[in-house]
Write an enzyme that holds these catalytic residues in place. Structure first.
Site, PDB file in Angstrom:
ATOM      1  CG  HIS A 217      -2.011   1.178   0.762  1.00 33.55           C
ATOM      2  ND1 HIS A 217      -2.919   1.103  -0.256  1.00 33.55           N
ATOM      3  CD2 HIS A 217      -2.082   2.440   1.219  1.00 33.55           C
ATOM      4  CE1 HIS A 217      -3.532   2.259  -0.398  1.00 33.55           C
ATOM      5  NE2 HIS A 217      -3.046   3.091   0.480  1.00 33.55           N
ATOM      6  CE1 TYR A 221      -2.274   6.959  -1.167  1.00 32.70           C
ATOM      7  CE2 TYR A 221      -1.639   5.548   0.639  1.00 32.70           C
ATOM      8  CZ  TYR A 221      -2.611   6.067  -0.180  1.00 32.70           C
ATOM      9  OH  TYR A 221      -3.916   5.692  -0.024  1.00 32.70           O
ATOM     10  CG  HIS A 368      -8.501   0.849  -7.648  1.00 28.78           C
ATOM     11  ND1 HIS A 368      -8.821   2.100  -7.184  1.00 28.78           N
ATOM     12  CD2 HIS A 368      -7.431   0.434  -6.910  1.00 28.78           C
ATOM     13  CE1 HIS A 368      -7.985   2.434  -6.204  1.00 28.78           C
ATOM     14  NE2 HIS A 368      -7.135   1.451  -6.021  1.00 28.78           N
ATOM     15  CG  PHE A 369      -3.943  -1.106 -10.451  1.00 23.94           C
ATOM     16  CD1 PHE A 369      -3.080  -1.034 -11.517  1.00 23.94           C
ATOM     17  CD2 PHE A 369      -4.399  -2.358 -10.046  1.00 23.94           C
ATOM     18  CE1 PHE A 369      -2.691  -2.179 -12.192  1.00 23.94           C
ATOM     19  CE2 PHE A 369      -4.016  -3.507 -10.709  1.00 23.94           C
ATOM     20  CZ  PHE A 369      -3.158  -3.415 -11.795  1.00 23.94           C
ATOM     21  CG  HIS A 370      -4.697   0.054 -15.629  1.00 25.76           C
ATOM     22  ND1 HIS A 370      -4.616  -1.145 -14.963  1.00 25.76           N
ATOM     23  CD2 HIS A 370      -3.720   0.011 -16.579  1.00 25.76           C
ATOM     24  CE1 HIS A 370      -3.655  -1.879 -15.492  1.00 25.76           C
ATOM     25  NE2 HIS A 370      -3.094  -1.207 -16.475  1.00 25.76           N
ATOM     26  NE  ARG A 431      -5.363  -7.981 -10.309  1.00 19.69           N
ATOM     27  CZ  ARG A 431      -4.560  -7.485  -9.328  1.00 19.69           C
ATOM     28  NH1 ARG A 431      -4.908  -7.615  -8.049  1.00 19.69           N
ATOM     29  NH2 ARG A 431      -3.440  -6.884  -9.604  1.00 19.69           N
ATOM     30  NE  ARG A 432      -1.975  -9.877 -10.892  1.00 21.06           N
ATOM     31  CZ  ARG A 432      -1.172  -9.719  -9.853  1.00 21.06           C
ATOM     32  NH1 ARG A 432      -1.237 -10.524  -8.858  1.00 21.06           N
ATOM     33  NH2 ARG A 432      -0.295  -8.754  -9.838  1.00 21.06           N
TER      34      ARG A 432
HETATM   35 FE1  HAS Z   1      -5.603   1.319  -4.455  1.00 23.23          FE
HETATM   36  C1  HAS Z   1      -5.568  -2.126  -4.938  1.00 23.23           C
HETATM   37  C2  HAS Z   1      -7.694   0.927  -1.774  1.00 23.23           C
HETATM   38  C3  HAS Z   1      -5.461   4.715  -3.832  1.00 23.23           C
HETATM   39  C4  HAS Z   1      -2.933   1.595  -6.626  1.00 23.23           C
HETATM   40  N1  HAS Z   1      -4.489  -0.001  -5.579  1.00 23.23           N
HETATM   41  C5  HAS Z   1      -4.652  -1.381  -5.657  1.00 23.23           C
HETATM   42  C6  HAS Z   1      -3.666  -1.919  -6.557  1.00 23.23           C
HETATM   43  C7  HAS Z   1      -2.898  -0.872  -6.998  1.00 23.23           C
HETATM   44  C8  HAS Z   1      -3.426   0.328  -6.382  1.00 23.23           C
HETATM   45  C9  HAS Z   1      -1.707  -0.945  -7.944  1.00 23.23           C
HETATM   46  O1  HAS Z   1      -8.650  -1.334   0.034  1.00 23.23           O
HETATM   47  C10 HAS Z   1      -3.547  -3.397  -6.961  1.00 23.23           C
HETATM   48  C11 HAS Z   1      -2.612  -4.175  -6.093  1.00 23.23           C
HETATM   49  C12 HAS Z   1      -2.513  -5.591  -6.595  1.00 23.23           C
HETATM   50  O2  HAS Z   1      -1.983  -5.782  -7.697  1.00 23.23           O
HETATM   51  O3  HAS Z   1      -2.992  -6.495  -5.914  1.00 23.23           O
HETATM   52  N2  HAS Z   1      -6.461   2.585  -3.088  1.00 23.23           N
HETATM   53  C13 HAS Z   1      -7.304   2.231  -2.111  1.00 23.23           C
HETATM   54  C14 HAS Z   1      -7.769   3.423  -1.409  1.00 23.23           C
HETATM   55  C15 HAS Z   1      -7.130   4.485  -1.994  1.00 23.23           C
HETATM   56  C16 HAS Z   1      -6.312   3.951  -3.042  1.00 23.23           C
HETATM   57  C17 HAS Z   1      -8.735   3.484  -0.277  1.00 23.23           C
HETATM   58  N3  HAS Z   1      -4.439   2.847  -5.117  1.00 23.23           N
HETATM   59  C18 HAS Z   1      -4.537   4.166  -4.736  1.00 23.23           C
HETATM   60  C19 HAS Z   1      -3.539   4.953  -5.406  1.00 23.23           C
HETATM   61  C20 HAS Z   1      -2.827   4.074  -6.204  1.00 23.23           C
HETATM   62  C21 HAS Z   1      -3.406   2.755  -6.004  1.00 23.23           C
HETATM   63  C22 HAS Z   1      -3.354   6.445  -5.201  1.00 23.23           C
HETATM   64  C23 HAS Z   1      -1.669   4.312  -7.106  1.00 23.23           C
HETATM   65  C24 HAS Z   1      -1.100   5.449  -7.364  1.00 23.23           C
HETATM   66  N4  HAS Z   1      -6.482  -0.287  -3.569  1.00 23.23           N
HETATM   67  C25 HAS Z   1      -7.263  -0.224  -2.448  1.00 23.23           C
HETATM   68  C26 HAS Z   1      -7.613  -1.598  -2.024  1.00 23.23           C
HETATM   69  C27 HAS Z   1      -7.010  -2.460  -2.920  1.00 23.23           C
HETATM   70  C28 HAS Z   1      -6.305  -1.617  -3.871  1.00 23.23           C
HETATM   71  C29 HAS Z   1      -8.432  -2.012  -0.884  1.00 23.23           C
HETATM   72  C30 HAS Z   1      -7.062  -4.002  -2.904  1.00 23.23           C
HETATM   73  C31 HAS Z   1      -8.092  -4.507  -3.831  1.00 23.23           C
HETATM   74  C32 HAS Z   1      -8.088  -6.020  -3.898  1.00 23.23           C
HETATM   75  O4  HAS Z   1      -9.059  -6.619  -3.460  1.00 23.23           O
HETATM   76  O5  HAS Z   1      -7.115  -6.598  -4.401  1.00 23.23           O
HETATM   77  C33 HAS Z   1      -7.299   5.940  -1.571  1.00 23.23           C
HETATM   78  O6  HAS Z   1      -6.069   6.593  -1.408  1.00 23.23           O
HETATM   79  C34 HAS Z   1      -8.170   6.706  -2.530  1.00 23.23           C
HETATM   80  C35 HAS Z   1      -8.592   8.035  -1.977  1.00 23.23           C
HETATM   81  C36 HAS Z   1      -9.224   8.888  -3.025  1.00 23.23           C
HETATM   82  C37 HAS Z   1     -10.446   9.390  -2.964  1.00 23.23           C
HETATM   83  C38 HAS Z   1     -10.935  10.242  -4.097  1.00 23.23           C
HETATM   84  C39 HAS Z   1     -11.179  11.629  -3.669  1.00 23.23           C
HETATM   85  C40 HAS Z   1     -11.589  12.449  -4.837  1.00 23.23           C
HETATM   86  C41 HAS Z   1     -10.951  13.530  -5.220  1.00 23.23           C
HETATM   87  C42 HAS Z   1     -11.388  14.247  -6.438  1.00 23.23           C
HETATM   88  C43 HAS Z   1     -11.549  15.669  -6.203  1.00 23.23           C
HETATM   89  C44 HAS Z   1     -12.194  16.241  -7.406  1.00 23.23           C
HETATM   90  C45 HAS Z   1     -12.868  17.377  -7.389  1.00 23.23           C
HETATM   91  C46 HAS Z   1     -13.594  17.829  -8.601  1.00 23.23           C
HETATM   92  C47 HAS Z   1     -12.935  18.176  -6.147  1.00 23.23           C
HETATM   93  C48 HAS Z   1     -11.342   9.127  -1.834  1.00 23.23           C
HETATM   94  C49 HAS Z   1      -9.768  14.035  -4.500  1.00 23.23           C
HETATM   95  C50 HAS Z   1     -12.684  18.024  -9.809  1.00 23.23           C
HETATM   96  C51 HAS Z   1     -13.418  18.824 -10.803  1.00 23.23           C
HETATM   97  C52 HAS Z   1     -12.791  19.468 -11.845  1.00 23.23           C
HETATM   98  C53 HAS Z   1     -13.540  20.379 -12.722  1.00 23.23           C
HETATM   99  C54 HAS Z   1     -11.381  19.267 -12.161  1.00 23.23           C
HETATM  100 CU   CU1 Z   2      -3.420  -0.709  -0.927  1.00 22.46          CU
END
Ligand code: HAS
Ligand code: CU1
Length: 540
Positions: A217, A221, A368-370, A431-432
């Site tokens: 995890h 970051y 998700h991660f793409h 996947r995979r």
């Molecule tokens: Fe993730 C699996 C949970 C963030 C990458 N993640 C993965 C894997 C990768 C990855 C590579 O809980 C696969 C691993 C594998 O191969 O097995 N991830 C999260 C959570 C966050 C999160 C809670 N992940 C990332 C980031 C990554 C990344 C960043 C790469 C850079 N992820 C998981 C979980 C798995 C997982 C489980 C396991 C799944 C499984 O079962 O295998 C958080 O950090 C996300 C927080 C983000 C938000 C979004 C907030 C929205 C915002 C937008 C603001 C926009 C506005 C409007 C205000 C809550 C900030 C814009 C408007 C305009 C006009 C411009």
């Molecule tokens: Cu993670």
């Protein structure tokens, strides 16, 4: 103007990163075509898994690590306004990481390390793959040392001033990476290398997965922080305005490091080796780590609004139209935030214990991660490259018109690729896998989405080639860049007194140590008391 040493270091690191990226994009396009099953002549599980493994390693470890190191040298030299400390150590780190990459790439391309980028045992790779991966990490530790020493020496000389924001974040990222890489380093050195060399006969996959979860995890970051540095430090000025709040930015970076480290068990929700209570603890931490990202989204949006209004935008939404959409830095930020909404939403679904069982190991996770890595994070890497290239080479960007085209292509391709994956995941596609051996109405329902996936992959490859073309053309054409200012954003008001504890890295290290002991101590120690899977913890 930055000194020649920093220029060379940054250019070499970024060039290796982007060469790896281009190769990985070609492999990615092959994979979507193979995986769709629409072209039976291409079907080969052996080639597919060699390709996916190489693609994942190049994107997740080589692109990121070299990019982060190169960008870190640039940030340190320009924000602290001094040359790199101990360039020999920096070059040694580069050489070691490159050697590791080559050592790992050979078995990968020969199909002797088709273990995917997570290399979970009991699938086994050639020892050279693990040795290569270890060298890549050890090389990156040299970068951490250079960053930390530069920050500490500057602090000693400027006791009453806060570190410039970009350097504050880079220092925290170096610290984060040191803590993050310990898990996988223990796994590779104590379990995987002895086992792959035949020195131990057995391996404990439960311990290996736990150690990998330690890294899996926070590493995301480590990849993300440079993108956030650009969002906070470059975007507001490029948009014509100010950073909404420097203090919030610092808190967000600190939050990512503190909450990002002790929560890796959300990757193990369906694994048997850890008990439900530990998973709950890590699950709660996972929800906490979403906060710094939410805060980042709103701070960057507020900074964009300030810029839009200074540019003459009126009314509730009028400021959006007055933003410089043609500026690669601003356009990337907008597209990155849009992808972050859905990518982050998917992350929250993943993090929810019960919902995770619905999407785990399906195409949803790849979606998700793409979106959040290859989308949000990598599009900001492009923006940084467009920002840095003229400043590093002294040449103007080859085309200010093609750069936005490239970014729109990447965004459209990523949305077309990853939205179907989310749906396919919900329709039960694993996947995979290269192909499935069962056929039913369910697998038939996958087909239309496979076509979108191929179109998305094609757009992404086109975008990657255009990106490479623009960087190479910028190097080789003759128009000179007039403005070489690093262009860091300012806040609308001067710093008042930033609390000193923000920079108390000793305190943060102690807190991280305590959190890691709390969340990983017993879960790791248990393997030394239980006999699981017929293996002792280190396999002997
Ligand atoms: Fe993730 C699996 C949970 C963030 C990458 N993640 C993965 C894997 C990768 C990855 C590579 O809980 C696969 C691993 C594998 O191969 O097995 N991830 C999260 C959570 C966050 C999160 C809670 N992940 C990332 C980031 C990554 C990344 C960043 C790469 C850079 N992820 C998981 C979980 C798995 C997982 C489980 C396991 C799944 C499984 O079962 O295998 C958080 O950090 C996300 C927080 C983000 C938000 C979004 C907030 C929205 C915002 C937008 C603001 C926009 C506005 C409007 C205000 C809550 C900030 C814009 C408007 C305009 C006009 C411009
Ligand atoms: Cu993670």
């Amino acid at each position: 103007m930055i000194d020649a040493q920093t220029r060379r270091l940054t250019l070499w690191h970024l060039s290796v990163a982007f060469c790896a990226f281009l190769i990985a994009c070609i492999l990615g396009f092959y994979q979507v075509v193979e995986r769709s099953g629409i072209f039976p002549a291409l079907q080969s599980a052996k080639v597919y898994f060699a390709s996916v493994s190489t693609h994942g390693v190049l994107m997740a470890y080589v692109l990121t690590t070299f990019f982060i190191m190169g960008f870190g040298y640039y940030t340190a030299a320009t924000s602290l306004k001094r040359p790199i400390w101990h360039p020999t150590l920096a070059w040694a780190g580069f050489g070691l990481s490159l050697l590791g990459t080559v050592l790992a790439a050979i078995p990968l391309l020969l199909g002797r390390a088709s273990v995917l980028y997570t290399f979970y045992p009991p699938i086994q790779a050639s020892p050279w793959f693990y040795i290569g991966a270890a060298l890549l990490v050890v090389g990156s530790w040299a970068w951490c040392a250079v960053m930390l020493v530069m920050a500490l020496v500057w602090k000693r000389e400027n006791a009453n001033r806060p570190l410039p924001l970009a350097m504050y974040a880079t220092t925290l990222n170096a610290l984060l990476w040191l803590w993050t890489s310990v898990g996988v380093a223990l796994e590779v050195v104590l379990q995987l290398i002895p086992w792959s060399l035949g020195w131990t006969q057995t391996i404990d996959p439960g311990l290996a997965r736990t150690l990998f979860a330690w890294t899996l995890h926070p590493i995301v970051y480590f990849w993300l922080i440079p993108a956030y540095i650009a969002l906070y430090c470059f975007v507001p000025k490029a948009a014509g305005g100010f950073l909404f709040s420097d203090e919030i930015a610092r808190l967000a970076f600190l939050g990512l490091v503190l909450f990002g480290l002790p929560i890796g068990f959300h990757h193990l929700y369906v694994d048997p080796e850890q008990a439900a209570g530990w998973k709950l603890l890590h699950g709660i931490g996972t929800f906490l780590v979403a906060i710094p990202t939410l805060v980042t989204g709103f701070t960057v949006l507020a900074s964009l609004e300030i810029a839009g209004r200074l540019n003459g935008g009126k009314g509730l939404f009028g400021w959006i139209g007055t933003l410089p959409w043609g500026n690669p830095m601003v356009l990337s930020a907008i597209l990155a935030l849009l992808m972050l909404i859905l990518g982050g939403f998917g992350g929250i679904i993943n993090a929810s214990y019960a919902l995770n069982t619905m999407v785990h190991n399906t195409a949803w996770v790849s979606g998700h991660f793409h979106l959040i890595f290859a989308g949000t994070t990598v599009i900001m890497y492009f923006a940084i490259a467009y920002h840095l290239w003229p400043r590093l080479t002294g040449k103007a960007l080859y085309s200010n018109h093609l750069a936005p085209v490239q970014l729109w292509l990447w965004f459209s391709g990523m949305v077309l690729l990853s939205t179907p994956w989310h749906v396919l995941g919900l329709l039960g596609q694993p996947r995979r896998i290269s192909s499935v051996t069962y056929h039913s109405l369910l697998t038939l329902s996958w087909q239309p989405y496979e076509l979108f996936m191929i179109m998305g992959g094609g757009l992404l490859l086109a975008s990657a080639i255009l990106f490479g073309y623009l960087l190479v053309k910028t190097l080789t054409h003759s128009a000179l860049q007039a403005d070489l200012d690093p262009a860091y954003a300012e806040t609308p008001y001067p710093h008042k007194n930033l609390p000193a504890w923000l920079e108390n890295f000793k305190l943060w290290n102690l807190i991280i140590g305590a959190l890691m002991l709390l969340s990983f101590g017993i879960p790791i120690a248990q393997f030394f008391f239980l006999k699981t899977y017929g293996s002792t913890p280190w396999g002997y």
